[in-house]
Design an enzyme around this catalytic site. Structure first.
Site, PDB file in Angstrom:
ATOM      1  N   SER A  35     -14.098  -3.151 -12.771  1.00  0.00           N
ATOM      2  CA  SER A  35     -15.202  -2.312 -12.308  1.00  0.00           C
ATOM      3  C   SER A  35     -16.354  -2.261 -13.288  1.00  0.00           C
ATOM      4  CB  SER A  35     -14.702  -0.891 -12.051  1.00  0.00           C
ATOM      5  OG  SER A  35     -15.759  -0.058 -11.621  1.00  0.00           O
ATOM      6  N   ASP A  67       0.847  -1.194   0.000  1.00  0.00           N
ATOM      7  CA  ASP A  67       0.000   0.000   0.000  1.00  0.00           C
ATOM      8  C   ASP A  67       0.880   1.240   0.000  1.00  0.00           C
ATOM      9  OD1 ASP A  67      -3.257   0.232   0.824  1.00  0.00           O
ATOM     10  OD2 ASP A  67      -2.087   2.082   0.977  1.00  0.00           O
ATOM     11  N   ASP A 112       3.804   2.320  -4.374  1.00  0.00           N
ATOM     12  CA  ASP A 112       3.020   3.145  -5.291  1.00  0.00           C
ATOM     13  C   ASP A 112       2.932   2.349  -6.577  1.00  0.00           C
ATOM     14  OD1 ASP A 112       1.978   4.903  -7.137  1.00  0.00           O
ATOM     15  OD2 ASP A 112       3.441   6.495  -6.788  1.00  0.00           O
ATOM     16  N   VAL A 113       1.759   1.818  -6.896  1.00  0.00           N
ATOM     17  CA  VAL A 113       1.670   0.906  -8.035  1.00  0.00           C
ATOM     18  C   VAL A 113       1.837   1.624  -9.375  1.00  0.00           C
ATOM     19  CG1 VAL A 113       0.275  -0.800  -6.823  1.00  0.00           C
ATOM     20  CG2 VAL A 113      -0.858   1.011  -8.136  1.00  0.00           C
ATOM     21  N   LYS A 134      -9.720   0.337 -16.074  1.00  0.00           N
ATOM     22  CA  LYS A 134     -10.302  -0.941 -15.657  1.00  0.00           C
ATOM     23  C   LYS A 134     -10.704  -1.810 -16.850  1.00  0.00           C
ATOM     24  CE  LYS A 134      -9.886  -0.469 -11.218  1.00  0.00           C
ATOM     25  NZ  LYS A 134      -8.967  -1.342 -10.454  1.00  0.00           N
ATOM     26  N   TYR A 160     -10.682   6.124 -14.726  1.00  0.00           N
ATOM     27  CA  TYR A 160     -10.949   4.876 -14.013  1.00  0.00           C
ATOM     28  C   TYR A 160     -11.569   3.855 -14.958  1.00  0.00           C
ATOM     29  CZ  TYR A 160     -12.806   1.849 -10.269  1.00  0.00           C
ATOM     30  OH  TYR A 160     -13.107   0.798  -9.441  1.00  0.00           O
TER      31      TYR A 160
END
Length: 261
Positions: A139, A38, A59-60, A156, A152
């Site tokens: 999502s 995380d 940090d992805v 996704k 987003y």
């Protein structure tokens, strides 16, 4: 330790809160050793301590961080059997034409490249063992093209394409790759209603079951199944863990600024 995931090593990104935390806690309860990744050190360390796992700051959107997270699983537990790409951060509700290049780039980095880097780093180790489970959190926002969340939605849906492609290519190796599209009161959900408070009641009312899901009790058990031996013949699928929201395409409709004439 007994349980459906006994002896397995899992890396869960975004495990400091919300759906990631729910999955991390469930995995630990099922016997897995969990690496909590995380960007929030305080939250991530608290979850890792609570479940007897290991925390790694991640940090992805940063490839080195992602590769280090996979490396931490290998150095701490000498394996990586399960990878859950869950992390998301940033973004705000706004019209397509008002999104910035920076917003889009950040969204794609977090939601697509981060999972890709993790999958690429973990796959050789899973392939060598002839067993692996990759679970990508996608999502309904992307499936239904919900308003206001372009970066987003795009990330996704790109991740779902990656999921299916990797599933097809990796099928002979014993590594399954599946996606979950959840409807839950996660961190992202609460960020959205912070900007548009009316969405919470709208989302509950629009759900066929009359409520948005709970990360721990509604979403995480499905992630346990997808990580288990029972999932050995299921790959390339999207599971809609959403109380039936996908059936008729429930739409979020925040009152965005009108299009200028």
């Amino acid at each position: 330790m007994s349980g459906a995931l006994a002896g397995k090593v899992a890396l869960v990104t975004g495990a400091g809160a919300g759906i990631g935390e729910g999955i991390a806690r469930r995995y630990a309860a099922e016997g897995a050793r969990v690496v909590v990744a995380d960007i929030d050190t305080v939250a991530g360390e608290a979850v890792a301590k609570a479940i007897g796992g290991v925390f790694v700051g991640t940090d992805v959107a940063n490839r080195a961080d992602v590769e280090n997270a996979v490396g931490t699983a290998l150095s701490e537990y000498a394996s990586i059997d399960i990878l859950v790409n869950n992390a998301w951060g940033g973004g705000s509700i706004g019209r397509v034409e008002n999104k910035t290049d920076e917003q889009l780039a950040r969204g794609i980095a977090i939601g697509y490249y981060g999972p890709y880097w993790a999958m690429r780093a973990a796959f050789p180790h899973m392939k060598a063992r002839g067993w692996g489970r990759v679970i990508n959190m996608c999502s309904l926002n992307g499936v239904n093209a919900h308003m206001g969340s372009l970066e987003y939605n795009a990330a996704k849906e790109a991740l779902r394409a990656l999921t299916r492609t990797a599933a097809r290519e990796w099928a002979p190796t014993g590594v399954t790759v599946n996606a979950i599209c959840p409807a839950a009161k996660s961190q992202g959900f609460f960020r959205a209603i912070g900007q548009y408070p009316e969405l919470e009641a709208m989302a509950d009312a629009a759900n066929p079951m009359g409520r948005m899901g709970d990360p721990h009790d509604d979403i995480a058990p499905v992630a346990v199944f997808l990580a288990s031996d029972g999932c050995r013949y299921l790959t390339g699928n999207t599971l809609f863990v959403d109380g039936g929201s996908h059936i008729n395409g429930v739409a979020w409709a925040p009152k965005l600024d009108a299009v200028e004439a």
